[in-house]
Design an enzyme around this catalytic site. Structure first.
Site, PDB file in Angstrom:
ATOM      1  N   ARG A   1     -61.351 -96.937 -52.824  1.00 35.78           N
ATOM      2  CA  ARG A   1     -61.708 -98.222 -53.443  1.00 35.78           C
ATOM      3  C   ARG A   1     -62.999 -98.107 -54.243  1.00 35.78           C
ATOM      4  O   ARG A   1     -63.510 -99.103 -54.749  1.00 35.78           O
ATOM      5  CB  ARG A   1     -61.906 -99.288 -52.361  1.00 35.78           C
ATOM      6  CG  ARG A   1     -60.707 -99.511 -51.494  1.00 35.78           C
ATOM      7  CD  ARG A   1     -59.789-100.526 -52.125  1.00 35.78           C
ATOM      8  NE  ARG A   1     -58.443-100.281 -51.627  1.00 35.78           N
ATOM      9  CZ  ARG A   1     -57.424-101.069 -51.853  1.00 35.78           C
ATOM     10  NH1 ARG A   1     -57.578-102.138 -52.588  1.00 35.78           N
ATOM     11  NH2 ARG A   1     -56.239-100.784 -51.371  1.00 35.78           N
TER      12      ARG A   1
ATOM     13  N   ARG B   1     -68.698 -77.241 -32.941  1.00 30.70           N
ATOM     14  CA  ARG B   1     -69.203 -77.854 -34.175  1.00 30.70           C
ATOM     15  C   ARG B   1     -70.151 -79.022 -33.833  1.00 30.70           C
ATOM     16  O   ARG B   1     -71.178 -79.217 -34.477  1.00 30.70           O
ATOM     17  CB  ARG B   1     -68.006 -78.362 -34.980  1.00 30.70           C
ATOM     18  CG  ARG B   1     -68.293 -78.505 -36.423  1.00 30.70           C
ATOM     19  CD  ARG B   1     -67.022 -78.871 -37.172  1.00 30.70           C
ATOM     20  NE  ARG B   1     -67.287 -79.021 -38.577  1.00 30.70           N
ATOM     21  CZ  ARG B   1     -66.422 -79.571 -39.429  1.00 30.70           C
ATOM     22  NH1 ARG B   1     -65.232 -79.981 -39.015  1.00 30.70           N
ATOM     23  NH2 ARG B   1     -66.723 -79.691 -40.691  1.00 30.70           N
TER      24      ARG B   1
ATOM     25  N   ASN C   1     -66.285 -84.058 -30.575  1.00 33.14           N
ATOM     26  CA  ASN C   1     -65.523 -83.565 -31.722  1.00 33.14           C
ATOM     27  C   ASN C   1     -64.406 -82.664 -31.209  1.00 33.14           C
ATOM     28  O   ASN C   1     -64.500 -82.100 -30.122  1.00 33.14           O
ATOM     29  CB  ASN C   1     -66.445 -82.761 -32.657  1.00 33.14           C
ATOM     30  CG  ASN C   1     -65.810 -82.497 -34.007  1.00 33.14           C
ATOM     31  OD1 ASN C   1     -65.358 -83.420 -34.674  1.00 33.14           O
ATOM     32  ND2 ASN C   1     -65.757 -81.239 -34.421  1.00 33.14           N
ATOM     33  N   ARG C   2     -63.339 -82.581 -32.012  1.00 32.14           N
ATOM     34  CA  ARG C   2     -62.210 -81.728 -31.632  1.00 32.14           C
ATOM     35  C   ARG C   2     -62.730 -80.325 -31.335  1.00 32.14           C
ATOM     36  O   ARG C   2     -62.435 -79.749 -30.288  1.00 32.14           O
ATOM     37  CB  ARG C   2     -61.200 -81.723 -32.793  1.00 32.14           C
ATOM     38  CG  ARG C   2     -59.817 -81.369 -32.416  1.00 32.14           C
ATOM     39  CD  ARG C   2     -58.872 -81.710 -33.522  1.00 32.14           C
ATOM     40  NE  ARG C   2     -59.336 -81.222 -34.840  1.00 32.14           N
ATOM     41  CZ  ARG C   2     -58.648 -81.368 -35.960  1.00 32.14           C
ATOM     42  NH1 ARG C   2     -57.484 -81.983 -35.942  1.00 32.14           N
ATOM     43  NH2 ARG C   2     -59.126 -80.912 -37.105  1.00 32.14           N
TER      44      ARG C   2
ATOM     45  N   LYS D   1     -67.828 -82.697 -48.485  1.00 34.17           N
ATOM     46  CA  LYS D   1     -69.246 -83.094 -48.418  1.00 34.17           C
ATOM     47  C   LYS D   1     -70.186 -81.903 -48.200  1.00 34.17           C
ATOM     48  O   LYS D   1     -71.341 -81.943 -48.617  1.00 34.17           O
ATOM     49  CB  LYS D   1     -69.441 -84.158 -47.342  1.00 34.17           C
ATOM     50  CG  LYS D   1     -68.777 -85.464 -47.761  1.00 34.17           C
ATOM     51  CD  LYS D   1     -68.971 -86.602 -46.810  1.00 34.17           C
ATOM     52  CE  LYS D   1     -68.297 -87.838 -47.392  1.00 34.17           C
ATOM     53  NZ  LYS D   1     -68.422 -89.011 -46.554  1.00 34.17           N
TER      54      LYS D   1
HETATM   55  P1  NDP Z   1     -64.048 -83.932 -42.774  1.00 38.90           P
HETATM   56  O1  NDP Z   1     -62.779 -83.350 -43.262  1.00 38.90           O
HETATM   57  O2  NDP Z   1     -65.351 -83.369 -43.223  1.00 38.90           O
HETATM   58  O3  NDP Z   1     -64.076 -83.868 -41.159  1.00 38.90           O
HETATM   59  C1  NDP Z   1     -62.981 -84.311 -40.414  1.00 38.90           C
HETATM   60  C2  NDP Z   1     -63.418 -84.601 -39.000  1.00 38.90           C
HETATM   61  O4  NDP Z   1     -62.343 -85.231 -38.295  1.00 38.90           O
HETATM   62  C3  NDP Z   1     -63.783 -83.370 -38.196  1.00 38.90           C
HETATM   63  O5  NDP Z   1     -64.755 -83.754 -37.246  1.00 38.90           O
HETATM   64  C4  NDP Z   1     -62.451 -83.027 -37.511  1.00 38.90           C
HETATM   65  O6  NDP Z   1     -62.605 -82.267 -36.306  1.00 38.90           O
HETATM   66  C5  NDP Z   1     -61.967 -84.402 -37.188  1.00 38.90           C
HETATM   67  N1  NDP Z   1     -60.499 -84.571 -37.067  1.00 38.90           N
HETATM   68  C6  NDP Z   1     -59.557 -84.372 -38.020  1.00 38.90           C
HETATM   69  N2  NDP Z   1     -58.339 -84.689 -37.546  1.00 38.90           N
HETATM   70  C7  NDP Z   1     -58.516 -85.102 -36.273  1.00 38.90           C
HETATM   71  C8  NDP Z   1     -57.636 -85.544 -35.249  1.00 38.90           C
HETATM   72  N3  NDP Z   1     -56.313 -85.644 -35.461  1.00 38.90           N
HETATM   73  N4  NDP Z   1     -58.163 -85.872 -34.055  1.00 38.90           N
HETATM   74  C9  NDP Z   1     -59.498 -85.778 -33.833  1.00 38.90           C
HETATM   75  N5  NDP Z   1     -60.378 -85.352 -34.753  1.00 38.90           N
HETATM   76  C10 NDP Z   1     -59.881 -85.023 -35.959  1.00 38.90           C
HETATM   77  O7  NDP Z   1     -63.942 -85.511 -43.120  1.00 38.90           O
HETATM   78  P2  NDP Z   1     -65.136 -86.557 -43.191  1.00 38.90           P
HETATM   79  O8  NDP Z   1     -65.987 -86.334 -42.013  1.00 38.90           O
HETATM   80  O9  NDP Z   1     -65.740 -86.515 -44.534  1.00 38.90           O
HETATM   81  O10 NDP Z   1     -64.384 -87.966 -43.062  1.00 38.90           O
HETATM   82  C11 NDP Z   1     -63.920 -88.450 -41.819  1.00 38.90           C
HETATM   83  C12 NDP Z   1     -63.346 -89.862 -41.997  1.00 38.90           C
HETATM   84  O11 NDP Z   1     -64.360 -90.793 -42.283  1.00 38.90           O
HETATM   85  C13 NDP Z   1     -62.311 -89.968 -43.105  1.00 38.90           C
HETATM   86  O12 NDP Z   1     -61.250 -90.778 -42.654  1.00 38.90           O
HETATM   87  C14 NDP Z   1     -63.066 -90.676 -44.210  1.00 38.90           C
HETATM   88  O13 NDP Z   1     -62.205 -91.414 -45.051  1.00 38.90           O
HETATM   89  C15 NDP Z   1     -63.970 -91.603 -43.394  1.00 38.90           C
HETATM   90  N6  NDP Z   1     -65.179 -92.007 -44.130  1.00 38.90           N
HETATM   91  C16 NDP Z   1     -65.382 -93.329 -44.419  1.00 38.90           C
HETATM   92  C17 NDP Z   1     -66.532 -93.730 -45.041  1.00 38.90           C
HETATM   93  C18 NDP Z   1     -66.768 -95.184 -45.322  1.00 38.90           C
HETATM   94  O14 NDP Z   1     -67.658 -95.477 -46.116  1.00 38.90           O
HETATM   95  N7  NDP Z   1     -66.053 -96.084 -44.700  1.00 38.90           N
HETATM   96  C19 NDP Z   1     -67.558 -92.779 -45.446  1.00 38.90           C
HETATM   97  C20 NDP Z   1     -67.284 -91.415 -45.033  1.00 38.90           C
HETATM   98  C21 NDP Z   1     -66.120 -91.059 -44.438  1.00 38.90           C
HETATM   99  P3  NDP Z   1     -62.818 -80.645 -36.354  1.00 38.90           P
HETATM  100  O15 NDP Z   1     -64.289 -80.449 -36.699  1.00 38.90           O
HETATM  101  O16 NDP Z   1     -62.524 -80.189 -34.981  1.00 38.90           O
HETATM  102  O17 NDP Z   1     -61.900 -80.132 -37.407  1.00 38.90           O
END
Ligand code: NDP
Length: 285
Positions: free
Chosen positions: A21, A161, A156-157, A71
């Protein structure tokens, strides 16, 4: 300070990015503040962030937001970094300068503003569970510690990390008097006052990654996701007697901080958030 470009070309870079958005939000901020900008979505191949950023720079990009999963790469692409982006090790916004990109991170300030001002929920003295140590988790951890909860558990998964991210924030946690720990997703602790899902579980349509016992009745449970993908998390929170909140408020607040960095003026967030909520409700019907 670099001269403010007029009109300016901006974009959000990510994968996926179609759902973003941000174009609507920044165009609304521009109208509100009497500025002219163009704001686009750029879908980057998973292995192609740096190339896509360079291509956009060649086409005249002045600044960008960076979303999942780039990021960390955004920070690496910069020649200059804000202190908060350096601590996070991740950037969600870049500003073009004469000698390269300046990286910053407005995710944490946006989340904190939405929780403390939007939801009217002071973080100081509370027990907080933060789920996710990816780009978003990294960005919000520092500002959450600065809000001085009594305790913050990061889960965290990949626990390693989470441990590495906490280690980077150890001095800040000590300075703020916050007890911190990294725990596994299946048993991160009980009855937190504030639970924040900064993982991508909702984005990927996966189950809420922690058990409902993490919520005390009346807790605030925030998912950084918004729109239909956030609905299962909000239902999960409400079934446990907690108050669910999606990430739309944070999205608008972090965008306002980006707009300020790019354009030198802070827009008002409330009217834009109100319009966005109405749009999402209309989509739901
Ligand atoms: P990244 O890809 O950098 O990280 C993903 C994270 O989610 C990691 O910690 C990963 O764990 C974890 N993860 C992924 N799949 C699963 C699952 N099925 N179960 C549990 N943990 C899971 O993404 P971001 O951190 O940049 O973004 C995360 C979310 O936050 C997104 O949905 C994004 O849209 C949202 N967001 C919203 C914002 C807002 O302004 N509202 C701003 C920033 C982000 P692992 O390290 O073990 O892989």
């Amino acid at each position: 300070m670099t001269a403010i470009p007029w009109p300016g070309l901006y974009a959000v870079l990510g994968n996926p990015v179609a759902q973003s958005r941000s174009p609507f939000i920044h165009e609304a901020f521009a109208r509100q503040t009497g500025q002219t900008i163009r704001y686009e979505r750029i879908l980057c191949p998973l292995e192609g962030f740096a190339v896509a950023l360079q291509r956009a720079a060649d086409a005249g990009l002045h600044g960008c937001n960076v979303t999942v999963p780039f990021k960390f790469e955004a920070l690496a692409a910069a020649t200059r970094r804000s202190e908060r982006a350096a601590l996070a090790g991740a950037a969600n916004l870049l500003r073009r300068e004469a000698d390269g990109w300046y990286a910053d991170n407005s995710d944490g300030v946006g989340l904190r503003r939405d929780i403390e001002q939007g939801a009217g929920f002071p973080i100081q003295g509370r027990r907080v569970l933060l789920i996710g140590a990816g780009g978003a988790g990294a960005g919000v951890l520092g500002p959450l510690l600065e809000a001085r909860p009594v305790e913050l558990v990061l889960t965290n998964r990949s626990v390693e990390r989470a441990q590495a991210l906490l280690a980077r924030h150890k001095a800040l946690a000590q300075a703020q008097g916050v007890t911190v720990a990294a725990e596994a997703l299946d048993d991160p602790g009980l009855a937190f006052d504030l639970v924040i899902n900064a993982s991508a579980s909702s984005l990927h349509g996966a189950e809420v990654p922690v058990p409902a016992k993490v919520l005390r009745p009346g807790a605030l449970a925030v998912d950084l996701m918004y729109g239909p993908p956030a609905a299962p998390f909000l239902a999960w929170a409400e079934a446990a007697g907690a108050q669910g909140r999606d990430g739309l408020g944070m999205l608008v607040e972090q965008a306002a901080e980006s707009f300020l960095l790019w354009r030198g003026v802070r827009p008002q967030t409330a009217p834009v958030l109100q319009t966005l909520r109405r749009q999402l409700q209309d989509l739901d019907r």
